[in-house]
Design a protein around this motif. Structure first.
Motif, mmCIF file in Angstrom:
data_model
loop_
_atom_site.group_PDB
_atom_site.id
_atom_site.type_symbol
_atom_site.label_atom_id
_atom_site.label_comp_id
_atom_site.label_asym_id
_atom_site.label_seq_id
_atom_site.Cartn_x
_atom_site.Cartn_y
_atom_site.Cartn_z
ATOM 1 N N ILE A 401 15.229 -13.360 -11.024
ATOM 2 C CA ILE A 401 14.359 -12.843 -12.427
ATOM 3 C C ILE A 401 14.572 -11.211 -12.311
ATOM 4 C CG2 ILE A 401 12.902 -14.730 -12.412
ATOM 5 C CD1 ILE A 401 10.850 -12.807 -11.138
ATOM 6 N N PRO A 402 14.535 -10.625 -13.372
ATOM 7 C CA PRO A 402 14.701 -9.143 -13.728
ATOM 8 C C PRO A 402 13.756 -8.208 -12.584
ATOM 9 C CG PRO A 402 14.380 -10.145 -15.959
ATOM 10 C CD PRO A 402 14.335 -11.267 -14.582
ATOM 11 N N ALA A 403 14.365 -7.208 -12.097
ATOM 12 C CA ALA A 403 13.828 -6.634 -11.247
ATOM 13 C C ALA A 403 12.370 -5.791 -11.613
ATOM 14 C CB ALA A 403 14.648 -5.451 -10.706
ATOM 15 N N ASN A 404 12.330 -5.449 -12.933
ATOM 16 C CA ASN A 404 11.279 -4.732 -13.444
ATOM 17 C C ASN A 404 10.293 -5.785 -13.848
ATOM 18 O OD1 ASN A 404 12.760 -6.273 -15.518
ATOM 19 N ND2 ASN A 404 11.585 -5.037 -17.077
ATOM 20 N N LEU A 405 10.538 -7.050 -13.937
ATOM 21 C CA LEU A 405 9.423 -8.161 -13.749
ATOM 22 C C LEU A 405 8.860 -8.342 -12.603
ATOM 23 C CD1 LEU A 405 7.910 -10.094 -15.689
ATOM 24 C CD2 LEU A 405 9.685 -12.051 -15.551
ATOM 25 N N VAL A 406 9.668 -8.201 -11.295
ATOM 26 C CA VAL A 406 9.187 -8.495 -10.052
ATOM 27 C C VAL A 406 8.199 -7.291 -9.641
ATOM 28 C CG1 VAL A 406 10.065 -8.698 -7.636
ATOM 29 C CG2 VAL A 406 11.581 -9.459 -9.331
ATOM 30 N N LYS A 407 8.507 -6.061 -9.951
ATOM 31 C CA LYS A 407 7.744 -4.929 -9.898
ATOM 32 C C LYS A 407 6.224 -5.189 -10.625
ATOM 33 C CE LYS A 407 11.548 -1.891 -8.975
ATOM 34 N NZ LYS A 407 12.032 -0.463 -9.130
ATOM 35 N N THR A 408 6.592 -5.427 -11.696
ATOM 36 C CA THR A 408 5.192 -5.882 -12.699
ATOM 37 C C THR A 408 4.334 -6.744 -11.960
ATOM 38 O OG1 THR A 408 6.266 -5.019 -14.518
ATOM 39 C CG2 THR A 408 4.420 -6.375 -14.721
ATOM 40 N N ARG A 409 4.856 -7.963 -11.627
ATOM 41 C CA ARG A 409 3.980 -8.747 -10.971
ATOM 42 C C ARG A 409 3.253 -8.671 -9.574
ATOM 43 N NH1 ARG A 409 7.798 -14.126 -12.375
ATOM 44 N NH2 ARG A 409 7.229 -14.238 -14.748
ATOM 45 N N THR A 410 4.318 -7.640 -8.950
ATOM 46 C CA THR A 410 3.681 -7.154 -7.393
ATOM 47 C C THR A 410 2.513 -6.177 -7.865
ATOM 48 O OG1 THR A 410 5.855 -7.179 -6.682
ATOM 49 C CG2 THR A 410 4.295 -5.683 -5.538
ATOM 50 N N LYS A 411 2.659 -5.447 -8.783
ATOM 51 C CA LYS A 411 1.639 -4.368 -9.323
ATOM 52 C C LYS A 411 0.158 -5.176 -9.673
ATOM 53 C CE LYS A 411 0.627 -0.568 -12.363
ATOM 54 N NZ LYS A 411 1.024 0.322 -13.359
ATOM 55 N N ARG A 412 0.553 -6.168 -10.161
ATOM 56 C CA ARG A 412 -0.589 -6.964 -10.859
ATOM 57 C C ARG A 412 -1.458 -7.593 -9.739
ATOM 58 N NH1 ARG A 412 1.947 -10.916 -15.317
ATOM 59 N NH2 ARG A 412 -0.030 -11.669 -15.236
ATOM 60 N N LEU A 413 -0.641 -8.107 -8.861
ATOM 61 C CA LEU A 413 -1.258 -8.691 -7.818
ATOM 62 C C LEU A 413 -2.017 -7.857 -7.058
ATOM 63 C CD1 LEU A 413 -1.873 -11.346 -6.048
ATOM 64 C CD2 LEU A 413 0.146 -11.172 -4.995
ATOM 65 N N THR A 414 -1.478 -6.635 -6.757
ATOM 66 C CA THR A 414 -1.805 -5.429 -5.757
ATOM 67 C C THR A 414 -3.242 -5.053 -6.418
ATOM 68 O OG1 THR A 414 0.194 -4.849 -5.118
ATOM 69 C CG2 THR A 414 -1.208 -3.272 -5.004
ATOM 70 N N GLU A 415 -3.195 -4.938 -7.896
ATOM 71 C CA GLU A 415 -4.429 -4.667 -8.558
ATOM 72 C C GLU A 415 -5.544 -5.678 -8.336
ATOM 73 O OE1 GLU A 415 -2.871 -3.969 -12.622
ATOM 74 O OE2 GLU A 415 -2.366 -1.772 -12.123
ATOM 75 N N LEU A 416 -5.210 -6.891 -8.330
ATOM 76 C CA LEU A 416 -6.296 -7.726 -8.126
ATOM 77 C C LEU A 416 -6.830 -7.648 -6.813
ATOM 78 C CD1 LEU A 416 -7.845 -10.447 -8.603
ATOM 79 C CD2 LEU A 416 -5.881 -11.819 -7.800
ATOM 80 N N PHE A 417 -5.917 -7.388 -5.911
ATOM 81 C CA PHE A 417 -6.438 -7.364 -4.216
ATOM 82 C C PHE A 417 -7.391 -6.354 -4.152
ATOM 83 C CE2 PHE A 417 -5.378 -5.764 -0.072
ATOM 84 C CZ PHE A 417 -6.260 -6.664 0.676
ATOM 85 N N SER A 418 -6.852 -4.852 -4.901
ATOM 86 C CA SER A 418 -7.769 -3.907 -4.812
ATOM 87 C C SER A 418 -9.215 -3.924 -5.607
ATOM 88 C CB SER A 418 -7.032 -2.701 -5.366
ATOM 89 O OG SER A 418 -5.670 -2.490 -4.582
ATOM 90 N N SER A 419 -9.209 -5.023 -6.353
ATOM 91 C CA SER A 419 -10.416 -5.020 -7.400
ATOM 92 C C SER A 419 -11.535 -5.614 -6.764
ATOM 93 C CB SER A 419 -10.182 -6.032 -8.570
ATOM 94 O OG SER A 419 -9.928 -7.425 -7.924
ATOM 95 N N TYR A 420 -11.500 -5.950 -5.264
ATOM 96 C CA TYR A 420 -12.646 -6.290 -4.665
ATOM 97 C C TYR A 420 -12.589 -5.782 -3.292
ATOM 98 C CZ TYR A 420 -9.368 -9.724 -2.634
ATOM 99 O OH TYR A 420 -8.217 -10.296 -1.859
ATOM 100 N N GLU A 421 -14.001 -5.601 -2.755
ATOM 101 C CA GLU A 421 -14.189 -5.071 -1.444
ATOM 102 C C GLU A 421 -15.502 -6.151 -0.704
ATOM 103 O OE1 GLU A 421 -15.086 -0.912 -1.089
ATOM 104 O OE2 GLU A 421 -13.345 -0.260 -2.071
#
Length: 560
Positions: A401-421
């Motif tokens: 799949i396109p590299a930019n889409l891979v980066k976008t999904r990685t960023k979205r999951l990282t943001e979810l992980f960072s959203s809780y403590e």
């Protein structure tokens, strides 16, 4: 043509008297600096040693990758040190670089390749080891280098010696006894631990999976387990040497014993019996399929006071479609069963997991299922990786799949992980922790509580290797800070045996480790423990036989 002739009669009419002259055109370029062509790298000639006198050469060891790789490096360093070589942290002062590689991701192999190039350019002798040369020994950048296979680390001394003499040695063969592939060299070999308080024991090598993205399988192969007696003896030896934390590692601990008629829970119960009071054991990564049938016993073991309530279970994706494409041999429901069962039976347990973003064929719906899984369980430790096509794997041939889409999904999951403590609710609570490390910024000692959560404590004399009571004072996303409640005379050090049996058996307590400078604890050379076990003696005999073999091989080579 007629239209053009109406506009211009001659090509020279393109430049009129009002146009700027060439001199004027380049007048504004006077401040431009012409780029200097880079000079070609000059490779420094490396010295060739005609004879090797122990104690005169310096070896630099660098490791990439997992705990199994780190254990391999510690074993190789131990043998080199036992033979008389000087181990150094300053690579510039070293005569030879021993580079132990990881093949999981492209970036780690890239840095490994760059380090090889740097060493050759600086005129250093280079020996490579680990999963990269084992899995792809014909790689162009490995030509002319000495190679130690993952099952040949017990022969590192002869490889280093011959390399220093200017020879190239390649040992990639698997170890076999009576036709059966072995897990690796004997566990009783000498070892130089990176952290003298932590013993890493590989319990098996290889795995039973055929994951389409995995290159490690090419290097470590199919499952081969160590004998439980050998593992238990190594653990007992390590505790006698002052270790207070035991890590069990492999490519998949859950598969342990399936090739030799035993199981992981059986091994763990035997190890629990020899863990001294105050010491702890951490179980390494296991894949979901092989832990499902042992959930009841694993819950009991992880609830034991001398075992960390921690388990690393990589799920990789929340989509059954992608899991099938990966050939992970389980579905999302299986993984959820593991997490739900362990969280119910072992309250507070830490379950860590991995996610690969952008696997070939992953749709938005597939990724949404992964997001949903991570949001549901809010894992305290989540290792997020972009998909990297590793050469020679089935996934590398799949449409990406396109590299930019891979980066976008990685960023979205990282943001979810960072959203809780999760640790802020621990502030004010009292916990028991074991202090084993120094923080990266050298400002704190690093301890872990029962759930292997990181707790930072003040740096106090004699604190390393002690179990102490603390109160949590603050928390961040990844760690907690705490104050020590105990006085120094009540700090608990890991004892080898109970007090009533101590004098009878002639055992000693684990030594104190003083460090007031904030520097990393000194390396521990595991060569002469008290009450040496027969397994340790066998290891020394094996090392001596390897040395004899080396000289015999040398004589044979010279004769030819």
């Amino acid at each position: 043509m007629s239209v053009c002739s109406e506009i211009i009669d001659d090509i020279e009419d393109l430049i009129s008297s009002q146009d700027i002259t060439p001199k004027e055109r380049y007048a504004n370029k006077k401040d431009v600096t012409v780029r200097v062509k880079k000079a070609e790298k000059v490779t420094k000639e490396k010295p060739i040693f005609q004879s090797i006198v122990p104690g005169t050469q310096h070896i630099y060891v660098k490791t990439w990758g997992c705990a199994h790789n780190n254990s391999d490096s510690e074993y190789m360093a131990g043998q080199l040190s036992a033979f008389g070589y000087n181990l150094v942290d300053d690579k510039e002062s070293a005569d030879l670089w021993l580079l132990n590689s990881c093949t999981v991701k492209n970036p780690s192999e890239d840095t490994f390749r760059n380090e090889i190039e740097a060493g050759v350019t600086k005129g250093k002798h280079v020996v490579v080891a680990g999963c990269v040369p084992q899995g792809a020994p014909k790689s162009e950048y490995l030509k002319g280098l000495s190679v130690i296979g993952v099952q040949q680390i017990d022969r590192v001394v002869e490889v280093v010696e011959e390399t220093l003499k200017g020879h190239s040695v390649r040992l990639l063969q698997p170890k076999k006894v009576s036709g059966r592939r072995m897990a690796g060299p004997k566990l009783a070999l000498p070892k130089v631990r990176k952290n003298p308080l932590i013993e890493i024991i590989p319990i098996n090598s290889g795995c039973l999976n055929q994951c389409t993205y995995c290159k490690t399988k090419h290097a470590r192969g199919d499952l081969a387990s160590y004998d439980p007696e050998e593992i238990v003896e190594r653990a007992k030896q390590a505790f006698r040497e002052g270790v207070c934390e035991l890590w069990l590692t492999s490519e998949d601990t859950g598969t342990y014993g399936r090739d030799i008629g035993t199981s992981l829970p059986e091994l763990l119960w035997r190890l629990v019996e020899v863990i001294p009071e105050g010491c702890m054991m951490r179980v390494g990564m296991t894949n979901p399929p092989y832990i499902l049938e042992h959930l009841e016993e694993m819950a009991k073991i992880l609830a034991h006071p001398r075992v960390y309530a921690f388990l690393h279970v990589p799920v990789q994706s929340g989509s059954d479609t992608i899991l099938a494409a990966m050939k992970r041999e389980y579905c999302r429901e299986d993984f959820e069963q593991v997490v739900d069962f362990l969280r119910e039976r072992v309250p507070g347990i830490t379950v860590a997991t991995d996610i690969i973003c952008g696997f070939p064929g992953e749709t938005e719906e597939d990724f949404a299922e992964t997001l949903d899984l991570c949001a549901k369980y809010k894992f305290p430790s989540l290792f997020i990786n972009q998909f990297f096509p590793r050469p020679g794997t089935p996934a590398a041939r799949m449409p990406r799949i396109p590299a930019n889409l891979v980066k976008t999904r990685t960023k979205r999951l990282t943001e979810l992980f960072s959203s809780y403590e999760l640790y802020h609710e621990q502030v004010g609570k009292i916990q028991r922790v074991l202090v084993t490390e120094i923080s990266h910024d050298k400002r704190f000692y690093v301890a872990h509580n029962k759930f292997y959560e990181q707790v930072l404590v003040p740096m106090r004399d004699n604190l390393l290797g002690k179990s102490v009571t603390v109160r949590i004072t603050s928390a961040t996303k990844f760690s907690m800070q705490a104050e020590i409640l105990d006085t120094e005379d009540t700090w608990k050090e890991c004892s080898i045996v109970s007090e009533e049996n101590k004098l009878q058996n002639g055992y000693i307590n684990c030594p104190d480790f003083e460090d007031t400078s904030g520097q990393e604890p000194p390396r521990d050379i595991a060569l002469n423990p008290p009450n040496q076990s027969p397994l340790f003696i066998y290891g020394i005999i094996a090392l001596l036989l390897a040395i004899v073999y080396r000289f015999a091989w040398k004589l044979l080579t010279e004769a030819q």
